[in-house]
Write a protein that holds these residues in place. Structure first.
Motif, PDB file in Angstrom:
ATOM      1  N   LEU A 149      -6.516 -70.798 -25.551  1.00  0.00           N
ATOM      2  CA  LEU A 149      -7.893 -70.291 -25.632  1.00  0.00           C
ATOM      3  C   LEU A 149      -8.421 -70.015 -24.216  1.00  0.00           C
ATOM      4  O   LEU A 149      -8.911 -68.920 -23.908  1.00  0.00           O
ATOM      5  CB  LEU A 149      -8.764 -71.343 -26.321  1.00  0.00           C
ATOM      6  N   TYR A 150      -8.249 -71.018 -23.346  1.00  0.00           N
ATOM      7  CA  TYR A 150      -8.769 -70.870 -21.968  1.00  0.00           C
ATOM      8  C   TYR A 150      -8.073 -69.695 -21.267  1.00  0.00           C
ATOM      9  O   TYR A 150      -8.712 -68.805 -20.714  1.00  0.00           O
ATOM     10  CB  TYR A 150      -8.569 -72.164 -21.179  1.00  0.00           C
ATOM     11  N   ASN A 151      -6.725 -69.695 -21.309  1.00  0.00           N
ATOM     12  CA  ASN A 151      -5.992 -68.631 -20.611  1.00  0.00           C
ATOM     13  C   ASN A 151      -6.350 -67.251 -21.146  1.00  0.00           C
ATOM     14  O   ASN A 151      -6.500 -66.287 -20.397  1.00  0.00           O
ATOM     15  CB  ASN A 151      -4.484 -68.857 -20.743  1.00  0.00           C
ATOM     16  N   GLY A 152      -6.505 -67.177 -22.463  1.00  0.00           N
ATOM     17  CA  GLY A 152      -6.815 -65.870 -23.069  1.00  0.00           C
ATOM     18  C   GLY A 152      -8.099 -65.301 -22.530  1.00  0.00           C
ATOM     19  O   GLY A 152      -8.171 -64.125 -22.138  1.00  0.00           O
ATOM     20  N   TYR A 153      -9.118 -66.147 -22.426  1.00  0.00           N
ATOM     21  CA  TYR A 153     -10.409 -65.673 -21.910  1.00  0.00           C
ATOM     22  C   TYR A 153     -10.333 -65.403 -20.408  1.00  0.00           C
ATOM     23  O   TYR A 153     -10.889 -64.433 -19.890  1.00  0.00           O
ATOM     24  CB  TYR A 153     -11.504 -66.705 -22.187  1.00  0.00           C
ATOM     25  N   GLN A 154      -9.599 -66.273 -19.698  1.00  0.00           N
ATOM     26  CA  GLN A 154      -9.515 -66.103 -18.243  1.00  0.00           C
ATOM     27  C   GLN A 154      -8.821 -64.784 -17.890  1.00  0.00           C
ATOM     28  O   GLN A 154      -9.218 -64.062 -16.988  1.00  0.00           O
ATOM     29  CB  GLN A 154      -8.769 -67.282 -17.620  1.00  0.00           C
ATOM     30  N   GLU A 155      -7.808 -64.453 -18.660  1.00  0.00           N
ATOM     31  CA  GLU A 155      -7.103 -63.185 -18.381  1.00  0.00           C
ATOM     32  C   GLU A 155      -8.023 -61.989 -18.586  1.00  0.00           C
ATOM     33  O   GLU A 155      -7.975 -61.002 -17.871  1.00  0.00           O
ATOM     34  CB  GLU A 155      -5.837 -63.074 -19.241  1.00  0.00           C
ATOM     35  N   LYS A 156      -8.943 -62.132 -19.550  1.00  0.00           N
ATOM     36  CA  LYS A 156      -9.917 -61.052 -19.761  1.00  0.00           C
ATOM     37  C   LYS A 156     -10.818 -60.916 -18.530  1.00  0.00           C
ATOM     38  O   LYS A 156     -11.136 -59.819 -18.085  1.00  0.00           O
ATOM     39  CB  LYS A 156     -10.802 -61.352 -20.995  1.00  0.00           C
ATOM     40  N   ALA A 157     -11.173 -62.062 -17.965  1.00  0.00           N
ATOM     41  CA  ALA A 157     -12.055 -62.024 -16.770  1.00  0.00           C
ATOM     42  C   ALA A 157     -11.307 -61.420 -15.579  1.00  0.00           C
ATOM     43  O   ALA A 157     -11.839 -60.602 -14.825  1.00  0.00           O
ATOM     44  CB  ALA A 157     -12.541 -63.426 -16.436  1.00  0.00           C
ATOM     45  N   LEU A 158     -10.040 -61.797 -15.432  1.00  0.00           N
ATOM     46  CA  LEU A 158      -9.255 -61.308 -14.290  1.00  0.00           C
ATOM     47  C   LEU A 158      -8.980 -59.825 -14.400  1.00  0.00           C
ATOM     48  O   LEU A 158      -8.658 -59.152 -13.425  1.00  0.00           O
ATOM     49  CB  LEU A 158      -7.948 -62.093 -14.182  1.00  0.00           C
ATOM     50  N   ALA A 159      -9.117 -59.300 -15.626  1.00  0.00           N
ATOM     51  CA  ALA A 159      -8.863 -57.856 -15.827  1.00  0.00           C
ATOM     52  C   ALA A 159     -10.130 -57.035 -15.555  1.00  0.00           C
ATOM     53  O   ALA A 159     -10.117 -55.809 -15.634  1.00  0.00           O
ATOM     54  CB  ALA A 159      -8.385 -57.604 -17.256  1.00  0.00           C
ATOM     55  N   SER A 160     -11.218 -57.710 -15.200  1.00  0.00           N
ATOM     56  CA  SER A 160     -12.462 -56.942 -14.927  1.00  0.00           C
ATOM     57  C   SER A 160     -12.319 -56.191 -13.608  1.00  0.00           C
ATOM     58  O   SER A 160     -11.394 -56.444 -12.834  1.00  0.00           O
ATOM     59  CB  SER A 160     -13.644 -57.908 -14.836  1.00  0.00           C
ATOM     60  N   ARG A 161     -13.231 -55.319 -13.306  1.00  0.00           N
ATOM     61  CA  ARG A 161     -13.098 -54.422 -12.146  1.00  0.00           C
ATOM     62  C   ARG A 161     -12.838 -55.229 -10.866  1.00  0.00           C
ATOM     63  O   ARG A 161     -11.936 -54.918 -10.106  1.00  0.00           O
ATOM     64  CB  ARG A 161     -14.367 -53.590 -11.976  1.00  0.00           C
TER      65      ARG A 161
END
Ligand code: GLC
Length: 604
Positions: A91-103
């Motif tokens: 759960l944590y990694n999934g959300y963190q990867e979304k954040a790291l994919a931001s501009r």
């Protein structure tokens, strides 16, 4: 900046540029990184960093990327669909990867109420709630408990606990009394600092820090009865001069700030009629300027919504007062509405850009200092920390130290290795005897806790059975009306509750509990009463009929700690951290006490 061990699957070009810039300048200071990021951030990205959402209320996980969301949380009872250890890391990694994919690839920071262990997680060690830790009076055990908690939180990837609560509860009708260590500000200061140090101790193995959160700023435990929710206590009005505030409640926060606490949570209550969430005097003048707090201030759950006025004016008032991150949550006002209104307020210059930049800079500073830019993702390597034997031993020791024996007519200890067996047949009764949920209390797996086998642990009954000395027979007779033994150990008390669900106007013991005690007496047994509760309750009219009495508070999953005391393997050292009035509803204002602060018996 070290090479990131876990390269996210998708990394944006600008992240690479920042990474390249900062990595090629090995001595890039955090300040330079913050400056570099701020200079590139759009208003929308700054607004995103200020926004915190409970993961359950995300419209779409891609919103994290698209809006550069700065933080997610798991509120009480907010967990992955399957509450397993690996599911938490995923759960944590999934959300963190979304954040790291931001501009700009700014990592998100994930917060959770790990207030007596990593208590949303099934299988985590659940430690005594703060009222029990307060009864230990022991900063060392509090530090150990907080360090163990931090280690379990870090193992799931999560970086931030909304703890310690450093309230000084005065009115025991408040459902959050048990979240306070003590009504004595000096003891709260001592244990609050120990908790901050424990929570923020780098996790030895992966050097992943968890940040703490001193809460709730300020006066949450000092509200006037009748001014709170449902005309009770929680979120009411605290009436206190600034001088008294500085003498009584500020010192514990100052000590937490000096101990390096990275976040402070604003309190729902009002101070002299002004909502803390909207008080510039509290959040900026006192906390940031006078006390020198350099971390960031987080709101409570939809806390800004309770400021008088419409939602946009709530936002303007709170951010201008000094709020840095808003726990929008997404359960009430939609987070997109929050972000749109905040953007509007900035564009209309209702909130100066300097305030926004200060808030975002504080947030980025904490993220850098906690190591999020270096190690944003987690693996399964540390999951064995969760519920480990070592942590459960620490919890059992905390339980032993938290027990406060207040009456003992030569009944306890139930066994004494130097003498022949005194009581060979012991009946164990009461609704708290074999009820893990009851001994854990609120904030356990679900927001309001639960009854029975809600997680892994040892009930008080199991502890008594597993650790019975030779010659002692333990019989479970829930209502003490079937079996006659020499002694009945009866565990009574409160059903789990959290926050205002625990607000009461009466603190009487319930009739069912009193009936069980009567049943045991009617059979001619001596009675040892153990009270599982989040606060002192009305025992004055009953205790004369009890042969022994101990307050065991909300001990958590390691119920065997209670048997260590009852069997005399640990000589009780617990002492009251709250005065105990004859009429418990009078709280600390009572002039007629049955037991005073600091009271508690040992065996010798
Ligand atoms: C709750 C509590 C606060 C908690 C937050 C997140 O309403 O007041 O202590 O940290 O929301 O769960």
């Amino acid at each position: 900046m070290t090479i990131t061990k876990y390269f996210p699957k998708k990394i944006s070009l600008s992240t690479l540029i920042i990474f390249a810039f900062t990595s090629c300048q090995p001595n890039t200071t955090n300040e330079q990184t913050i400056e570099s990021l701020l200079s590139q951030m759009t208003i929308a990205e700054k607004v995103g960093q200020i926004t915190q959402i409970d993961h359950r209320f995300l419209d779409d996980h891609s919103d994290i990327t698209d809006y550069s969301i700065g933080s997610l949380l798991s509120g009480g009872g907010s967990h992955p669909k399957e509450n397993t250890l690996k599911a938490w890391v995923d759960l944590y990694n999934g959300y963190q990867e979304k954040a790291l994919a931001s501009r700009l690839g700014i990592p998100l920071i994930y917060g959770i109420d790990a207030v007596h262990g990593h208590n949303n997680v099934k299988g985590a060690t659940i430690f005594p709630h703060n009222i029990g830790l307060g009864a230990t009076g022991n900063a060392d055990i509090v530090r150990l408990v907080s360090e163990a908690t931090s280690s379990e939180v870090a193992a799931t990837g999560i970086n931030w606990t909304f703890a310690p609560c450093i309230a000084t509860p005065q009115d025991y009708r408040w459902g959050r009394t048990y979240e306070g260590f003590s009504s004595d500000p000096n003891l709260v200061l001592k244990l609050g600092v120990a908790a901050v140090e424990g929570y923020q101790s780098a996790n030895k193995k992966n050097q992943r820090k968890v940040i703490a959160c001193a809460k709730h700023f300020i006066g949450d435990g000092n509200t006037v009865f009748g001014t709170g929710i449902k005309n009770l206590v929680d979120r009411g009005n605290t009436i206190m001069t600034r001088e008294t505030l500085k003498e009584t409640l500020i010192p514990a926060y100052q000590a937490a700030v000096d101990a390096g606490v990275q976040t402070v949570m604003a309190s729902y209550n009002s101070w002299n009629g002004v909502k803390c969430h909207g008080s510039k005097e509290l959040l900026t003048d006192i906390l940031k300027e006078e006390m020198g707090f350099e971390g960031f201030i987080i709101s409570d759950w939809q806390g800004i919504d309770e400021i008088p006025g419409d939602y946009k004016s709530d936002i303007v008032t709170s951010i201008n007062a000094g709020m840095d991150m808003v726990m929008v949550s997404g359960e009430g006002e939609p987070y997109k509405k929050f972000m749109a209104l905040l953007t509007e307020a900035i564009e209309e210059e209702l909130i100066p850009m300097s305030r926004i930049d200060d808030a975002v800079a504080r947030i980025l500073k904490v993220k850098l200092e906690v190591g999020l830019f270096d190690e944003p993702l987690m693996d399964y390597e540390y999951l064995s920390e969760i519920g480990s034997k070592k942590h459960r031993e620490i919890a059992r020791d905390a339980v032993r130290q938290s027990v406060v024996v207040l009456k003992n007519e030569s009944i306890l200890p139930l066994s004494d290795s130097t003498k022949e067996v005194r009581w060979s047949k012991i009946v164990v009764a009461g609704k708290g005897a074999d009820n893990l949920g009851m001994q854990c209390g609120g904030w356990t797996i679900e927001w309001q806790g639960g009854q029975g086998d809600i997680t892994e642990g040892t009930t008080i009954l199991e502890g008594l059975v597993e650790n019975a000395p030779p010659g002692i027979e333990i019989i479970h007779d829930p209502r003490a009306n079937k079996v006659k033994g020499d002694v009945a150990v009866i565990i009574i008390g409160e059903d789990p509750y959290t926050e205002f669900f625990g607000d009461r106007d009466s603190l009487n013991l319930n009739k069912e509990d009193l009936q069980v005690i009567e049943n045991a007496k009617a059979q001619g047994m001596k009675v040892v009463v153990l009270l599982t509760s989040g606060r002192p309750m009305n025992i004055a009219n009953h205790i004369d009929n009890w042969d022994a009495f101990a307050a065991i508070w909300l001990p958590g999953t390691e119920g065997a700690g209670i048997s260590d005391v009852l069997y005399g393997r640990y000589n009780p050292t617990g002492r009251l951290s709250f005065p105990w009035p004859v009429q418990a509803e009078e709280g600390t204002s009572s002039s007629s006490l049955i037991y005073d602060m600091g009271e508690g018996l040992s065996y010798e």
